[in-house]
Design an enzyme around this catalytic site. Structure first.
Site, PDB file in Angstrom:
ATOM      1  N   PRO A 176      -3.409 -11.585  10.862  1.00  0.00           N
ATOM      2  CA  PRO A 176      -3.477 -11.044  12.050  1.00  0.00           C
ATOM      3  C   PRO A 176      -3.473  -9.718  12.162  1.00  0.00           C
ATOM      4  O   PRO A 176      -2.631  -8.798  11.516  1.00  0.00           O
ATOM      5  CB  PRO A 176      -2.409 -11.812  13.066  1.00  0.00           C
ATOM      6  CG  PRO A 176      -1.664 -12.501  11.485  1.00  0.00           C
ATOM      7  CD  PRO A 176      -1.883 -12.131  10.491  1.00  0.00           C
ATOM      8  N   ASP A 180      -4.477  -6.135   5.162  1.00  0.00           N
ATOM      9  CA  ASP A 180      -5.513  -7.068   5.639  1.00  0.00           C
ATOM     10  C   ASP A 180      -5.570  -8.566   5.672  1.00  0.00           C
ATOM     11  O   ASP A 180      -5.921  -9.361   6.356  1.00  0.00           O
ATOM     12  CB  ASP A 180      -7.035  -5.993   5.668  1.00  0.00           C
ATOM     13  CG  ASP A 180      -6.817  -4.940   6.914  1.00  0.00           C
ATOM     14  OD1 ASP A 180      -6.323  -4.961   7.328  1.00  0.00           O
ATOM     15  OD2 ASP A 180      -7.877  -4.233   6.086  1.00  0.00           O
ATOM     16  N   PHE A 201      -3.981   3.432  14.461  1.00  0.00           N
ATOM     17  CA  PHE A 201      -5.051   4.790  13.796  1.00  0.00           C
ATOM     18  C   PHE A 201      -5.850   4.305  12.679  1.00  0.00           C
ATOM     19  O   PHE A 201      -5.863   2.969  12.376  1.00  0.00           O
ATOM     20  CB  PHE A 201      -3.414   4.713  12.835  1.00  0.00           C
ATOM     21  CG  PHE A 201      -2.555   5.614  13.863  1.00  0.00           C
ATOM     22  CD1 PHE A 201      -1.955   5.446  14.763  1.00  0.00           C
ATOM     23  CD2 PHE A 201      -2.217   7.051  12.966  1.00  0.00           C
ATOM     24  CE1 PHE A 201      -0.709   6.185  15.012  1.00  0.00           C
ATOM     25  CE2 PHE A 201      -1.490   8.099  13.605  1.00  0.00           C
ATOM     26  CZ  PHE A 201      -0.406   7.569  14.531  1.00  0.00           C
ATOM     27  N   ASN A 213       0.329  -1.033   0.198  1.00  0.00           N
ATOM     28  CA  ASN A 213      -0.244  -0.038   0.270  1.00  0.00           C
ATOM     29  C   ASN A 213       0.932   0.770  -0.069  1.00  0.00           C
ATOM     30  O   ASN A 213       1.992   0.841   0.485  1.00  0.00           O
ATOM     31  CB  ASN A 213      -0.321   0.006   0.865  1.00  0.00           C
ATOM     32  CG  ASN A 213       0.123   0.298   2.294  1.00  0.00           C
ATOM     33  OD1 ASN A 213       0.558   0.840   2.897  1.00  0.00           O
ATOM     34  ND2 ASN A 213      -0.486  -1.075   3.362  1.00  0.00           N
ATOM     35  N   LYS A 221     -14.382   1.744  15.133  1.00  0.00           N
ATOM     36  CA  LYS A 221     -12.800   0.598  15.045  1.00  0.00           C
ATOM     37  C   LYS A 221     -12.501   0.537  16.819  1.00  0.00           C
ATOM     38  O   LYS A 221     -11.715  -0.585  16.782  1.00  0.00           O
ATOM     39  CB  LYS A 221     -12.010   1.197  14.197  1.00  0.00           C
ATOM     40  CG  LYS A 221     -10.679   0.335  13.975  1.00  0.00           C
ATOM     41  CD  LYS A 221     -10.055   1.142  12.269  1.00  0.00           C
ATOM     42  CE  LYS A 221     -10.595   1.040  10.395  1.00  0.00           C
ATOM     43  NZ  LYS A 221     -10.069   1.788   9.682  1.00  0.00           N
ATOM     44  N   ILE A 251      -2.881  -6.854  14.259  1.00  0.00           N
ATOM     45  CA  ILE A 251      -1.208  -6.571  15.792  1.00  0.00           C
ATOM     46  C   ILE A 251      -2.626  -6.244  16.856  1.00  0.00           C
ATOM     47  O   ILE A 251      -2.459  -6.256  18.008  1.00  0.00           O
ATOM     48  CB  ILE A 251      -0.663  -5.763  14.528  1.00  0.00           C
ATOM     49  CG1 ILE A 251       0.669  -6.774  14.010  1.00  0.00           C
ATOM     50  CG2 ILE A 251       0.633  -5.342  16.023  1.00  0.00           C
ATOM     51  CD1 ILE A 251       1.049  -5.824  12.857  1.00  0.00           C
TER      52      ILE A 251
END
Ligand code: CTP
Length: 402
Positions: free
Chosen positions: A309, A282, A330, A214, A344, A311
């Protein structure tokens, strides 16, 4: 900007064509009342003369390790400690290697080994020399020891090539010196605290030559690591692949994939805080190929992706006693920023979420506009440089951990 107390630097001028910029730097420093005592290496003398350095600095210039008069008057150990800061301009590949290896075969390297003061270097070299694994390893060694680095810049070089390696401009070196001399007034209120920061993108292999990635530059995560270290924290920066200098005084764990990032983060615990600033992929490719995939004529190709996973979520739900006191995530969103970010935070179980709208050129840029969401609500910060966001966040973290 003028220093509040009279300060002085020991300026080591290395052997590179950028040495002429050291003369401009001396003028800038003298104009602001900073004392400059200079050492010119044998290589440096090929590019600037001790006479011109002395004329600008107004002080005796040192060139020879075994000057008996000087040894009687002022030993080299004393010379290395009389200044507030040691600055190497330009720091050649050779000087960096000698510093990393602890060599002391001339006055400059002896002073660098003997000093008890902060050291700041302004690297300058050919782009391939800069990119060479040896130089990058030396750089990592030096920054882990707390050596400050300014530059190099990217651009046309005296050798005719283009890329990173051109020495930072005298004004930028001057700013870095002033920041170090003044300490920016930053309190050491994170001394004794251990903080893990994840940063940068992850690369998820498709086959040995291709990967999914990304646009994260790692700038915000690196700036946070630097700001925490400046306040005295012991910082472990778990970083995906980035093209940035590691921040001074930070231990860097380089990783590629999300799974490596998780392993490195868990290995860095226990910690007082974990800041997950990485843009972790992801998904990864379910069955990454061992050999390069070949093009099958006319046929499309699909990749099966499996979830990586998380983190941040893993660290957030660690049992008490193992869970860091503060876990910060973030949220990079492109719409409904606050709503998505708050959800989130709930879902992942972290203490704070730093939400940013990445629809407006934040990736790779130098500025960020964030909202910090915690138990008490949402705090909107104005648009500012990523360094300023990092400093403000470090201050908030220091208050939370006090
Ligand atoms: N994060 C993480 N591990 C992952 C994915 C994300 O640690 N595998 C962390 C990021 O470092 C960031 C936060 O989780 O602190 C939010 O990441 P983001 O990708 O924005 O959220 P996602 O959970 O992936 O949700 P979505 O992609 O649906 O927005």
């Amino acid at each position: 900007m003028t220093v509040s107390q009279p300060k002085s630097i020991l300026l080591i001028i290395g052997g590179g064509v950028a040495a002429y910029k050291a003369l401009l730097l001396i003028r800038l420093l003298k104009a602001r009342g900073v004392g400059v005592r200079a050492v010119v290496t044998a290589g440096g003398e090929q590019f600037v003369t001790p006479l011109s350095v002395g004329a600008l600095s107004g002080e005796k210039v040192f060139t020879d390790l075994f000057d008996l008069t000087e040894e009687a008057e002022m030993g080299h150990i004393q010379l290395s400690r009389a200044a507030d800061l040691v600055v190497v301009v330009p720091a050649t590949a050779d000087l960096m290697a000698k510093m990393a290896g602890g060599h002391a075969d001339d006055l400059a390297t002896t002073l660098l080994l003997a000093t008890d003061k902060d050291v700041l270097i302004a690297p300058a070299m050919n782009v391939r020399m800069w990119d060479h694994a040896a130089t990058q390893a030396n750089l990592a060694t030096l920054t882990a020891r707390g050596v400050g680095v300014v530059g190099p810049d990217e651009g046309d070089m005296a050798c005719g090539e283009y890329g990173p390696g051109r020495m930072a401009e005298p004004e930028a070196i001057f700013d870095a010196i002033m920041a170090r001399l003044e300490g920016n007034g930053v309190p050491r209120d994170l001394a004794g605290k251990r903080i893990v920061v994840t940063s940068g993108p992850t690369h998820e292999p498709i086959d040995p030559v291709r990967y999914i990635a990304n646009r994260s530059s790692g700038k915000q995560g690196n700036a946070i690591a630097a700001a925490l270290a400046a306040r005295g924290a012991e910082v472990v920066l778990v970083s995906g692949p980035v093209r940035l200098n590691p921040p001074a005084g930070v231990t860097v764990q380089g990783v590629e994939t999300a799974r490596e990032m998780l392993a490195a983060t868990m290995a860095a615990l226990p910690a007082d805080a974990v800041i997950c600033a990485a843009a972790v992929a992801d998904y990864r490719v379910a069955d990454a190929a061992d050999q390069k995939l070949k093009k099958a004529d006319g046929a499309g190709r699909s990749l099966t992706l499996v979830e990586n996973p998380d983190i941040l979520a893993t660290v957030s739900v660690l049992p008490s006693g193992e869970r860091p006191r503060l876990v910060v995530g973030f949220a990079a969103e492109t719409q409904d920023v606050i709503a998505y970010a708050s959800a989130k935070r709930e879902r992942k179980g972290c203490d704070w979420i730093v939400a940013n709208d990445v629809s407006q050129g934040v990736f790779g840029g130098d500025e960020n506009r964030v909202t910090v969401i915690d138990d008490a609500g949402a705090e909107d910060w104005p648009r500012m440089g990523k360094d300023a966001v990092a400093e403000k966040l470090a201050e908030r973290i220091a208050r939370a951990l006090a």
